[in-house]
Design a protein around this motif. Structure first.
Motif, mmCIF file in Angstrom:
data_model
loop_
_atom_site.group_PDB
_atom_site.id
_atom_site.type_symbol
_atom_site.label_atom_id
_atom_site.label_comp_id
_atom_site.label_asym_id
_atom_site.label_seq_id
_atom_site.Cartn_x
_atom_site.Cartn_y
_atom_site.Cartn_z
ATOM 1 N N GLU A 60 -6.135 14.088 -1.698
ATOM 2 C CA GLU A 60 -7.146 13.153 -2.069
ATOM 3 C C GLU A 60 -8.528 12.684 -1.140
ATOM 4 O OE1 GLU A 60 -4.223 9.584 -4.292
ATOM 5 O OE2 GLU A 60 -4.313 9.678 -1.922
ATOM 6 N N LEU B 250 1.328 18.394 -3.446
ATOM 7 C CA LEU B 250 1.688 16.912 -4.000
ATOM 8 C C LEU B 250 1.485 16.164 -2.633
ATOM 9 C CD1 LEU B 250 4.517 17.800 -6.188
ATOM 10 C CD2 LEU B 250 2.718 16.891 -7.018
ATOM 11 N N LYS B 251 2.228 16.612 -1.656
ATOM 12 C CA LYS B 251 1.957 15.750 -0.438
ATOM 13 C C LYS B 251 0.453 15.460 -0.001
ATOM 14 C CE LYS B 251 4.820 16.675 2.933
ATOM 15 N NZ LYS B 251 5.497 17.232 4.264
ATOM 16 N N TYR C 172 -1.735 14.870 -1.910
ATOM 17 C CA TYR C 172 -2.180 13.692 -2.834
ATOM 18 C C TYR C 172 -1.462 12.585 -2.547
ATOM 19 C CZ TYR C 172 -5.862 15.733 -5.598
ATOM 20 O OH TYR C 172 -7.136 16.416 -6.058
ATOM 21 N N ASP C 173 -0.679 12.582 -1.640
ATOM 22 C CA ASP C 173 0.483 11.392 -1.290
ATOM 23 C C ASP C 173 1.070 10.890 -2.468
ATOM 24 O OD1 ASP C 173 1.365 9.578 0.401
ATOM 25 O OD2 ASP C 173 -0.113 7.901 -0.007
ATOM 26 N N GLN C 174 1.686 11.954 -3.247
ATOM 27 C CA GLN C 174 2.500 11.795 -4.468
ATOM 28 C C GLN C 174 3.834 11.782 -4.065
ATOM 29 O OE1 GLN C 174 1.338 12.007 -7.705
ATOM 30 N NE2 GLN C 174 3.204 11.397 -8.327
ATOM 31 N N ASN D 134 7.390 6.825 -11.277
ATOM 32 C CA ASN D 134 6.154 7.440 -11.543
ATOM 33 C C ASN D 134 5.922 8.540 -10.711
ATOM 34 O OD1 ASN D 134 5.460 6.155 -13.944
ATOM 35 N ND2 ASN D 134 4.498 4.720 -12.939
ATOM 36 N N HIS D 135 7.354 9.216 -9.991
ATOM 37 C CA HIS D 135 7.234 10.171 -9.154
ATOM 38 C C HIS D 135 7.487 11.749 -9.708
ATOM 39 C CE1 HIS D 135 11.218 9.109 -9.728
ATOM 40 N NE2 HIS D 135 11.577 10.235 -9.324
ATOM 41 N N THR D 136 7.176 12.386 -8.818
ATOM 42 C CA THR D 136 7.385 13.753 -9.214
ATOM 43 C C THR D 136 8.685 14.650 -8.786
ATOM 44 O OG1 THR D 136 5.088 14.209 -9.396
ATOM 45 C CG2 THR D 136 6.485 16.297 -9.474
ATOM 46 N N ASN E 230 7.441 10.518 -13.615
ATOM 47 C CA ASN E 230 6.122 10.765 -14.298
ATOM 48 C C ASN E 230 5.942 12.215 -14.600
ATOM 49 O OD1 ASN E 230 3.357 9.940 -15.386
ATOM 50 N ND2 ASN E 230 2.841 11.532 -13.781
ATOM 51 N N CYS F 14 7.538 12.185 -3.963
ATOM 52 C CA CYS F 14 8.272 13.600 -4.934
ATOM 53 C C CYS F 14 9.760 13.448 -4.412
ATOM 54 C CB CYS F 14 7.718 14.677 -4.078
ATOM 55 S SG CYS F 14 6.060 15.075 -4.427
#
Length: 320
Positions: A243, A114-115, A117-119, A96-98, A162, A121
């Motif tokens: 976040e 994105l970083k 949001y600690d997403q 579910n990563h980008t 994701n 990637c």
């Protein structure tokens, strides 16, 4: 090549010198390694000629092996390969990563957001200078390759991703990435960059969920700063930084506790419980309702958009 010369040598000693398989293997190993041990059994003329050829061939192969290994280490290929494998292992663990295709100006901005949001990637980039910049940062996962190829997207985990953001300079390349990504993952959310108006419709038809035109947005934003400066500045202050410092948050109805499904916004009582205010509602049909009525039903596949200060947003996430 090493395995092949051992195999040929063993078979040769078995059939030419009438050795047993163990003795043949032993004789082959001591011959190609040039340790100088005595032969297991006396050799006839044919066996001696075979041994001479085996020695010459094995020396040539060993010389080649040493040169390859030396070149591999001298040119840092070994270190690069080790780093690549470590990165690949980390990417394989992502879910579910980008995926961000292209690390140009738009790609860097996307990664920064994105970083925050600690997403999880992964960057797909082929430019050597940009890859050096990514490696110097040390905190980003990347794939060295052409984002328009299925191999690069699969290596980045498109089948588990994701969402995908493609920010390549060429609209044609972005179109190709969108087509490939949509074929490899039909559920993935795809956001594409476009340079000209005619590309917008094509990218949408290809499967992009959203198409962004940076120049158009930038020009409109500058004009708005002239026409309604206070409103735009206020909206800019609401912009999402991460976040821990968000002023706007979205609530996916399916992620709420089950008892709130098909209840109303009033039943959530967000204002009293968290201090946040509902400012928008996205229906299952992707229609946006601004300032929705308190009686609006929280049906599946819909979303709530709420506003509050960072502390209130944190409380919202903790409760819901």
């Amino acid at each position: 090549m090493l395995f092949l010369i051992i195999l040929v040598g063993t078979i040769g000693f078995v059939f030419i010198a009438d050795y047993g398989w163990i003795n043949a293997l032993y004789m082959t190993v001591i011959t190609i390694s040039t340790v100088g041990f005595k032969e297991v059994e006396p050799l006839d003329a044919d066996a001696k000629i075979f041994t001479i050829l085996l020695i010459i061939t094995s020396i040539t192969i060993f010389g080649y092996i040493v040169s390859v290994i030396t070149d591999y280490i001298a040119n840092n290929k070994f270190i690069e390969e080790l780093k690549f494998k470590q990165v690949q292992k980390k990417i394989q663990k992502l879910d579910n990563h980008t995926i961000v295709c292209g690390f140009g100006r738009n790609g860097k901005q996307a990664m920064a957001r994105l970083k925050s949001y600690d997403q999880g990637c992964v960057i797909v980039e082929s430019n050597h200078e940009l890859i050096e910049e990514i490696e110097a940062d040390g905190s980003m996962l990347y794939i060295r390759g052409d984002a328009t190829s299925d191999e690069a997207l699969l290596a980045a985990g498109i089948d588990r991703a994701n969402s995908l953001i493609t920010t390549l300079p060429s609209d044609a390349d972005n179109l190709y990435v969108v087509l490939s990504a949509r074929q490899l993952n039909s559920e993935c959310t795809i956001v594409s960059r476009a340079s000209i108006d005619t590309s917008y419709k094509k990218l949408k038809i290809a499967g992009a969920d959203n198409v962004i035109m940076p120049d158009k947005i930038g020009g409109a934003h500058m004009a708005s700063l002239v026409v309604t400066p206070d409103i735009i500045e206020f909206i800019d202050r609401l912009s999402i930084e991460g976040e821990s410092s968000s002023n706007i948050e979205e609530l996916v109805i399916e992620n709420l506790p089950p008892e709130y499904t098909n209840k109303s916004i009033f039943d959530l009582d967000l204002r009293k419980r968290t201090g946040c205010t509902v400012i928008g509602f996205k229906t299952p049909g992707r229609e946006y309702i601004i300032n929705p009525d308190a009686s609006t039903k929280l049906v599946p596949k819909s979303k709530l958009i709420v506003i509050g200060n960072p502390e209130e947003i944190q409380k919202l996430n903790k409760l819901f």
